[in-house]
Design a protein around this motif. Structure first.
Motif, short mmCIF file in Angstrom:
data_model
loop_
_atom_site.label_atom_id
_atom_site.label_comp_id
_atom_site.label_asym_id
_atom_site.label_seq_id
_atom_site.Cartn_x
_atom_site.Cartn_y
_atom_site.Cartn_z
N GLY A 8 2.31 6.94 -6.53
CA GLY A 8 1.25 7.86 -6.96
C GLY A 8 1.61 9.30 -6.67
N LEU A 9 2.26 9.54 -5.53
CA LEU A 9 2.66 10.91 -5.20
C LEU A 9 3.79 11.39 -6.11
CD1 LEU A 9 2.55 10.93 -1.31
CD2 LEU A 9 1.02 12.09 -2.89
N PHE A 49 0.83 -1.21 0.00
CA PHE A 49 0.00 0.00 0.00
C PHE A 49 0.86 1.26 0.00
CE2 PHE A 49 -1.84 3.36 2.69
CZ PHE A 49 -2.90 3.74 1.88
N PHE A 50 1.89 1.28 0.86
CA PHE A 50 2.74 2.47 0.93
C PHE A 50 3.59 2.64 -0.33
CE2 PHE A 50 2.06 2.01 5.61
CZ PHE A 50 1.37 3.20 5.76
N GLN A 51 3.96 1.53 -0.98
CA GLN A 51 4.68 1.64 -2.25
C GLN A 51 3.78 2.26 -3.32
OE1 GLN A 51 5.94 -2.35 -3.03
NE2 GLN A 51 7.81 -2.18 -1.78
N VAL A 79 -0.65 19.51 -7.22
CA VAL A 79 -0.94 18.74 -6.02
C VAL A 79 0.16 18.95 -4.99
CG1 VAL A 79 -1.23 16.40 -5.11
CG2 VAL A 79 -2.29 17.02 -7.27
N HIS A 80 1.40 18.95 -5.43
CA HIS A 80 2.53 19.17 -4.52
C HIS A 80 2.46 20.57 -3.90
CE1 HIS A 80 4.78 15.50 -5.41
NE2 HIS A 80 4.30 15.61 -6.64
N VAL A 81 2.14 21.58 -4.70
CA VAL A 81 2.03 22.95 -4.19
C VAL A 81 0.88 23.05 -3.19
CG1 VAL A 81 1.52 25.33 -4.85
CG2 VAL A 81 3.11 23.97 -6.22
N THR A 82 -0.25 22.43 -3.53
CA THR A 82 -1.42 22.47 -2.63
C THR A 82 -1.10 21.81 -1.29
OG1 THR A 82 -2.89 22.38 -4.54
CG2 THR A 82 -3.85 21.83 -2.41
N VAL A 83 -0.45 20.67 -1.33
CA VAL A 83 -0.09 19.97 -0.09
C VAL A 83 0.86 20.83 0.74
CG1 VAL A 83 1.16 17.98 0.84
CG2 VAL A 83 -0.55 17.67 -0.95
#
Length: 148
Positions: free
Chosen positions: A112-113, A105-107, A120-124
């Motif tokens: 996905g990230l 799951f973590f992989q 998405v990176h900026v929003t996070v």
């Protein structure tokens, strides 16, 4: 002069009745029969609230519920022809996710990230900063009634 001053000492602040219709109506309704006195409040004479020194009494109920569920499970395992200890360990072990499934799951989450768009990176990152700023302000805020 306000209504509190009048209620503390009606005779000394009798002129308040000329300007306050609420106090005037109250005085006329009571007819001057009630004497307002200040009495000292003895806090030691008041009963304790439920959270002040009272012991928490729900643990016996929790223990009785857990024991009854355990006894019911043992009886059901015996009735099904399975050893109770083996049945209980199987039931508990089946409630946990395997380490391999969590690692997979973590992989998937990490891949996905990595492939997510830059928005998405900026929003996070922005949400991370905003939430931490709010938490920092809440930590630094003075408690009610304290002048800092």
């Amino acid at each position: 002069m306000n209504c509190d001053d009048y209620l503390r000492d009606p005779e000394a602040n009798a002129s308040h009745l000329a300007v306050c219709p609420t106090c005037r109506a109250m005085t006329e309704e009571l007819g001057g029969q009630v004497a307002i006195r200040q009495r000292p409040l003895n806090l030691d004479a008041l009963p304790l609230a439920a959270w002040e020194g009272a012991s928490h009494r729900t643990w016996p109920l929790v223990a009785a519920g857990a024991a009854s569920i355990l006894i019911l499970a043992v009886v059901l395992f015996i009735g099904a022809g399975m050893p109770p200890l083996e049945g209980l360990t199987t039931a508990v072990a089946s409630g946990f996710t395997s380490v391999e499934a969590m690692a997979r799951f973590f992989q998937l989450l990490g891949s996905g990230l990595h492939s997510a768009p830059a928005g998405v990176h900026v929003t996070v990152a922005v949400l991370f900063i905003i939430i931490n700023a709010i938490l920092l302000l809440l930590l630094r805020r003075a408690p009610k009634g304290m002048d800092v």
